[in-house]
Design a protein around this motif. Structure first.
Motif, PDB file in Angstrom:
ATOM      1  N   ILE A   1       0.926  -1.245   0.003  1.00  0.00           N
ATOM      2  CA  ILE A   1      -0.108   0.127  -0.096  1.00  0.00           C
ATOM      3  C   ILE A   1       0.745   1.369  -0.156  1.00  0.00           C
ATOM      4  CG2 ILE A   1      -1.656  -1.308   1.233  1.00  0.00           C
ATOM      5  CD1 ILE A   1      -1.106   0.602   3.824  1.00  0.00           C
ATOM      6  N   ILE A   2       0.459   2.177  -0.471  1.00  0.00           N
ATOM      7  CA  ILE A   2       0.984   3.701  -0.101  1.00  0.00           C
ATOM      8  C   ILE A   2      -0.028   4.635   0.591  1.00  0.00           C
ATOM      9  CG2 ILE A   2       0.210   4.714  -2.300  1.00  0.00           C
ATOM     10  CD1 ILE A   2       2.934   5.918  -2.500  1.00  0.00           C
ATOM     11  N   LYS A   3       0.508   5.462   1.418  1.00  0.00           N
ATOM     12  CA  LYS A   3      -0.160   6.664   2.055  1.00  0.00           C
ATOM     13  C   LYS A   3       0.237   7.994   1.574  1.00  0.00           C
ATOM     14  CE  LYS A   3      -2.313   3.983   5.886  1.00  0.00           C
ATOM     15  NZ  LYS A   3      -3.783   4.108   5.797  1.00  0.00           N
ATOM     16  N   ARG A   4      -0.169   8.714   0.941  1.00  0.00           N
ATOM     17  CA  ARG A   4       0.426   9.995   0.540  1.00  0.00           C
ATOM     18  C   ARG A   4       0.030  11.014   1.557  1.00  0.00           C
ATOM     19  NH1 ARG A   4      -1.478   7.535  -4.281  1.00  0.00           N
ATOM     20  NH2 ARG A   4       0.079   6.576  -5.478  1.00  0.00           N
ATOM     21  N   ILE A   5       1.118  11.312   2.467  1.00  0.00           N
ATOM     22  CA  ILE A   5       0.480  12.393   3.292  1.00  0.00           C
ATOM     23  C   ILE A   5       1.777  13.007   3.669  1.00  0.00           C
ATOM     24  CG2 ILE A   5      -0.192  12.728   5.830  1.00  0.00           C
ATOM     25  CD1 ILE A   5      -1.500   9.745   5.489  1.00  0.00           C
TER      26      ILE A   5
ATOM     27  N   CYS B   1      10.052  -3.680  -5.336  1.00  0.00           N
ATOM     28  CA  CYS B   1      10.591  -2.370  -4.860  1.00  0.00           C
ATOM     29  C   CYS B   1       9.989  -1.399  -5.503  1.00  0.00           C
ATOM     30  CB  CYS B   1      12.330  -2.676  -5.000  1.00  0.00           C
ATOM     31  SG  CYS B   1      13.017  -3.906  -4.213  1.00  0.00           S
ATOM     32  N   SER B   2      10.559  -0.270  -5.724  1.00  0.00           N
ATOM     33  CA  SER B   2      10.145   1.061  -6.396  1.00  0.00           C
ATOM     34  C   SER B   2      11.196   1.842  -6.659  1.00  0.00           C
ATOM     35  CB  SER B   2       9.335   1.407  -5.344  1.00  0.00           C
ATOM     36  OG  SER B   2       8.924   2.763  -5.474  1.00  0.00           O
ATOM     37  N   MET B   3      10.688   3.080  -7.363  1.00  0.00           N
ATOM     38  CA  MET B   3      11.684   4.215  -7.576  1.00  0.00           C
ATOM     39  C   MET B   3      11.884   4.919  -6.073  1.00  0.00           C
ATOM     40  SD  MET B   3      12.294   4.823 -10.954  1.00  0.00           S
ATOM     41  CE  MET B   3      12.203   2.884 -10.593  1.00  0.00           C
ATOM     42  N   MET B   4      10.964   4.527  -5.296  1.00  0.00           N
ATOM     43  CA  MET B   4      11.195   5.029  -4.011  1.00  0.00           C
ATOM     44  C   MET B   4      12.221   4.055  -3.049  1.00  0.00           C
ATOM     45  SD  MET B   4       8.882   6.961  -5.241  1.00  0.00           S
ATOM     46  CE  MET B   4       9.341   8.361  -5.391  1.00  0.00           C
TER      47      MET B   4
ATOM     48  N   GLY C   1      13.506   9.705  -3.173  1.00  0.00           N
ATOM     49  CA  GLY C   1      12.280  10.395  -2.276  1.00  0.00           C
ATOM     50  C   GLY C   1      11.432  11.361  -2.891  1.00  0.00           C
ATOM     51  N   ARG C   2      10.475  11.679  -2.449  1.00  0.00           N
ATOM     52  CA  ARG C   2       9.634  12.628  -3.088  1.00  0.00           C
ATOM     53  C   ARG C   2       8.590  13.123  -1.843  1.00  0.00           C
ATOM     54  NH1 ARG C   2       4.288  12.959  -5.108  1.00  0.00           N
ATOM     55  NH2 ARG C   2       3.157  10.977  -5.136  1.00  0.00           N
ATOM     56  N   GLU C   3       8.069  14.221  -2.036  1.00  0.00           N
ATOM     57  CA  GLU C   3       6.955  14.780  -1.017  1.00  0.00           C
ATOM     58  C   GLU C   3       5.911  13.654  -0.933  1.00  0.00           C
ATOM     59  OE1 GLU C   3       7.801  16.166  -3.918  1.00  0.00           O
ATOM     60  OE2 GLU C   3       9.039  17.821  -3.429  1.00  0.00           O
TER      61      GLU C   3
ATOM     62  N   ALA D   1       6.652   7.034   4.609  1.00  0.00           N
ATOM     63  CA  ALA D   1       6.759   5.763   5.207  1.00  0.00           C
ATOM     64  C   ALA D   1       6.822   4.893   3.790  1.00  0.00           C
ATOM     65  CB  ALA D   1       5.364   5.577   5.692  1.00  0.00           C
ATOM     66  N   TYR D   2       6.291   5.076   2.726  1.00  0.00           N
ATOM     67  CA  TYR D   2       6.459   4.186   1.457  1.00  0.00           C
ATOM     68  C   TYR D   2       8.053   3.945   1.077  1.00  0.00           C
ATOM     69  CZ  TYR D   2       5.430   2.470  -3.259  1.00  0.00           C
ATOM     70  OH  TYR D   2       5.434   1.680  -4.336  1.00  0.00           O
ATOM     71  N   ALA D   3       8.647   5.084   0.980  1.00  0.00           N
ATOM     72  CA  ALA D   3      10.021   5.081   0.589  1.00  0.00           C
ATOM     73  C   ALA D   3      10.988   4.575   1.702  1.00  0.00           C
ATOM     74  CB  ALA D   3      10.549   6.678   0.665  1.00  0.00           C
TER      75      ALA D   3
ATOM     76  N   GLY E   1      12.184  -3.463  -9.847  1.00  0.00           N
ATOM     77  CA  GLY E   1      11.737  -1.973  -9.410  1.00  0.00           C
ATOM     78  C   GLY E   1      11.074  -1.360 -10.410  1.00  0.00           C
ATOM     79  N   PRO E   2       9.626  -1.486 -10.336  1.00  0.00           N
ATOM     80  CA  PRO E   2       8.766  -0.745 -11.381  1.00  0.00           C
ATOM     81  C   PRO E   2       8.875   0.665 -11.382  1.00  0.00           C
ATOM     82  CG  PRO E   2       7.490  -2.407 -10.117  1.00  0.00           C
ATOM     83  CD  PRO E   2       8.626  -2.100  -9.373  1.00  0.00           C
ATOM     84  N   GLY E   3       8.891   1.328 -12.425  1.00  0.00           N
ATOM     85  CA  GLY E   3       8.735   2.848 -12.445  1.00  0.00           C
ATOM     86  C   GLY E   3       7.333   3.302 -12.037  1.00  0.00           C
ATOM     87  N   TYR E   4       6.897   4.204 -12.809  1.00  0.00           N
ATOM     88  CA  TYR E   4       5.600   4.714 -12.627  1.00  0.00           C
ATOM     89  C   TYR E   4       4.627   3.830 -13.534  1.00  0.00           C
ATOM     90  CZ  TYR E   4       6.618   8.029  -9.004  1.00  0.00           C
ATOM     91  OH  TYR E   4       7.264   8.508  -7.988  1.00  0.00           O
ATOM     92  N   ILE E   5       3.607   2.828 -13.060  1.00  0.00           N
ATOM     93  CA  ILE E   5       2.924   1.978 -13.664  1.00  0.00           C
ATOM     94  C   ILE E   5       1.509   2.376 -13.467  1.00  0.00           C
ATOM     95  CG2 ILE E   5       2.381  -0.514 -13.848  1.00  0.00           C
ATOM     96  CD1 ILE E   5       5.312   0.362 -14.399  1.00  0.00           C
TER      97      ILE E   5
ATOM     98  N   PRO F   1      -4.428   0.790 -10.138  1.00  0.00           N
ATOM     99  CA  PRO F   1      -5.135   1.467  -9.060  1.00  0.00           C
ATOM    100  C   PRO F   1      -4.508   2.287  -8.292  1.00  0.00           C
ATOM    101  CG  PRO F   1      -6.295  -0.645  -9.602  1.00  0.00           C
ATOM    102  CD  PRO F   1      -4.845  -0.645 -10.201  1.00  0.00           C
ATOM    103  N   GLN F   2      -3.160   1.891  -7.832  1.00  0.00           N
ATOM    104  CA  GLN F   2      -2.474   2.437  -6.816  1.00  0.00           C
ATOM    105  C   GLN F   2      -2.133   3.855  -7.213  1.00  0.00           C
ATOM    106  OE1 GLN F   2       1.194   3.278  -6.527  1.00  0.00           O
ATOM    107  NE2 GLN F   2       2.053   2.020  -4.860  1.00  0.00           N
ATOM    108  N   THR F   3      -1.921   4.049  -8.630  1.00  0.00           N
ATOM    109  CA  THR F   3      -1.335   5.227  -9.004  1.00  0.00           C
ATOM    110  C   THR F   3      -2.463   5.997  -9.786  1.00  0.00           C
ATOM    111  OG1 THR F   3      -0.627   4.122 -11.207  1.00  0.00           O
ATOM    112  CG2 THR F   3       1.018   4.755  -9.328  1.00  0.00           C
TER     113      THR F   3
HETATM  114  C1  GCO Z   1       4.164   7.836  -5.840  1.00  0.00           C
HETATM  115  C2  GCO Z   1       3.674   6.646  -6.576  1.00  0.00           C
HETATM  116  C3  GCO Z   1       5.008   5.828  -6.644  1.00  0.00           C
HETATM  117  C4  GCO Z   1       4.799   4.486  -7.282  1.00  0.00           C
HETATM  118  C5  GCO Z   1       6.004   3.659  -7.505  1.00  0.00           C
HETATM  119  C6  GCO Z   1       7.154   4.203  -8.254  1.00  0.00           C
HETATM  120  O1  GCO Z   1       3.352   8.179  -4.937  1.00  0.00           O
HETATM  121  O2  GCO Z   1       5.154   8.401  -5.881  1.00  0.00           O
HETATM  122  O3  GCO Z   1       2.614   5.796  -6.061  1.00  0.00           O
HETATM  123  O4  GCO Z   1       5.614   5.608  -5.257  1.00  0.00           O
HETATM  124  O5  GCO Z   1       3.783   3.724  -6.819  1.00  0.00           O
HETATM  125  O6  GCO Z   1       6.473   3.239  -6.257  1.00  0.00           O
HETATM  126  O7  GCO Z   1       8.046   3.371  -8.697  1.00  0.00           O
END
Ligand code: GCO
Ligand code: NAP
Length: 259
Positions: free
Chosen positions: A95-99, A143-146, A150-152, A156-158, A186-190, A193-195
């Motif tokens: 999961i991801i939580k963007r906060i 894994c992930s780009m994260m 990092g990004r704003e 937690a996800y990173a 390590g997928p990029g931006y796919i 539903p998560q994105t």
């Molecule tokens: C985000 C995205 C990314 C992708 C992925 C990138 O909010 O930045 O959800 O985190 O899910 O992990 O590789």
């Protein structure tokens, strides 16, 4: 000999009712593997089983939360009894939580770490003993780009995906002698539903990501299928502790100069 053939192999893909996990499971099935997956509810499992069947795949679905160690151990034992010993584990559930971090509760931070990092630990620990007995095994951590950047709003996800990169390297180090290979994908931006929130019409992130990706597009689960088959097959038997990024070139690229 086709080193990419998965015939006779049992692949357990966590969280594979849809999204990347579903795409990877379809790829493994096309290479001959038997597909096992889990999700959090019977409704999701049943819906996914119907979708797999519609895609010509007889999958085996189980209700299991990857953070529940007793539940994972019981599910792995049930899979071994009903299907067979797991040859390939893909730690995909996440999961991801963007906060913004300063607004994020410790409970939210812990939940992301629990699912995205503790879950892969629990599932890997559950399958390794039988892989050792069987004399081989493949563990693929999503894994992930994260895992690298990092990004704003994704602290937690990173942290989880960065930890997952190092868990991958440690499992490779500790179990390589048992012919178990553990690698990361390590997928990029796919587009899943998560994105979906990031791809809404006019969302500035959509434009941003297109400009940061040399391929100038979002990836799809299908873009991950070939690399995943490689990591799941004998073709990668001397690849261990590697994170294979499938990102359209994001990690190599400073980004398109604004016009
Ligand atoms: C985000 C995205 C990314 C992708 C992925 C990138 O909010 O930045 O959800 O985190 O899910 O992990 O590789
Ligand atoms: P998704 O569409 O949100 O699907 C996630 C899946 O994981 C769902 O089936 C979900 O089930 C399941 N899940 C969540 N928590 C679980 C738990 N505790 N136990 C069992 N299953 C659980 O995500 P995705 O985009 O396919 O991503 C899959 C993996 O790739 C994740 O690890 C993600 O971090 C990673 N990733 C994604 C991208 C991307 O751009 N999409 C890029 C890099 C890495 P429910 O539906 O029941 O919640």
């Amino acid at each position: 000999m086709n080193a990419f053939d998965l015939t006779g192999k049992i692949a357990f893909v966590t969280g594979a009712s849809y999204g990347i996990g579903y795409g990877l499971a379809k790829a493994f099935a096309s290479a001959g593997a038997t597909i096992v997956f889990n999700d959090l509810s019977q409704d999701k499992v049943d819906g996914a089983l119907a979708n797999y069947k519609a895609d010509g795949i007889v999958a085996h679905g189980y209700v299991c939360d990857v953070t529940d160690e007793d539940g994972v151990n019981a599910t792995v034992a049930q899979i071994e009894k009903e299907v067979g010993v797991i040859d390939i584990l893909v730690n995909n559930a996440g999961i991801i939580k963007r906060i913004p971090m300063h607004e994020m509760s410790a409970a939210d931070f812990r939940q992301v770490i629990d699912i995205d990092l503790n879950g892969p630990f629990i599932c890997s620990k559950a399958v390794i003993p039988s892989m050792i007995k069987k004399g081989h095994g493949k563990i693929i951590n999503i894994c992930s780009m994260m895992s690298e950047l990092g990004r704003e709003t994704v602290s937690a996800y990173a942290a989880a995906k960065g930890g997952l990169k190092m868990l991958t390297k440690n499992i490779a180090s500790e179990y390589g002698e048992f012919n178990i290979q553990c690698n990361g994908l390590g997928p990029g931006y796919i587009a899943t539903p998560q994105t979906a929130p990031l791809r809404e019409d006019g969302h500035p992130f959509n434009t941003f990501i297109i400009g940061r990706t040399p391929a100038a597009r979002w990836g799809t689960p299908e873009d991950l299928q070939g690399p995943a088959i490689f990591l799941a097959s004998e073709a990668s038997n001397f690849v261990n502790g590697h994170i294979l990024y499938v990102d359209g070139g994001i990690l190599a690229y400073i980004g398109k100069q604004p016009k």
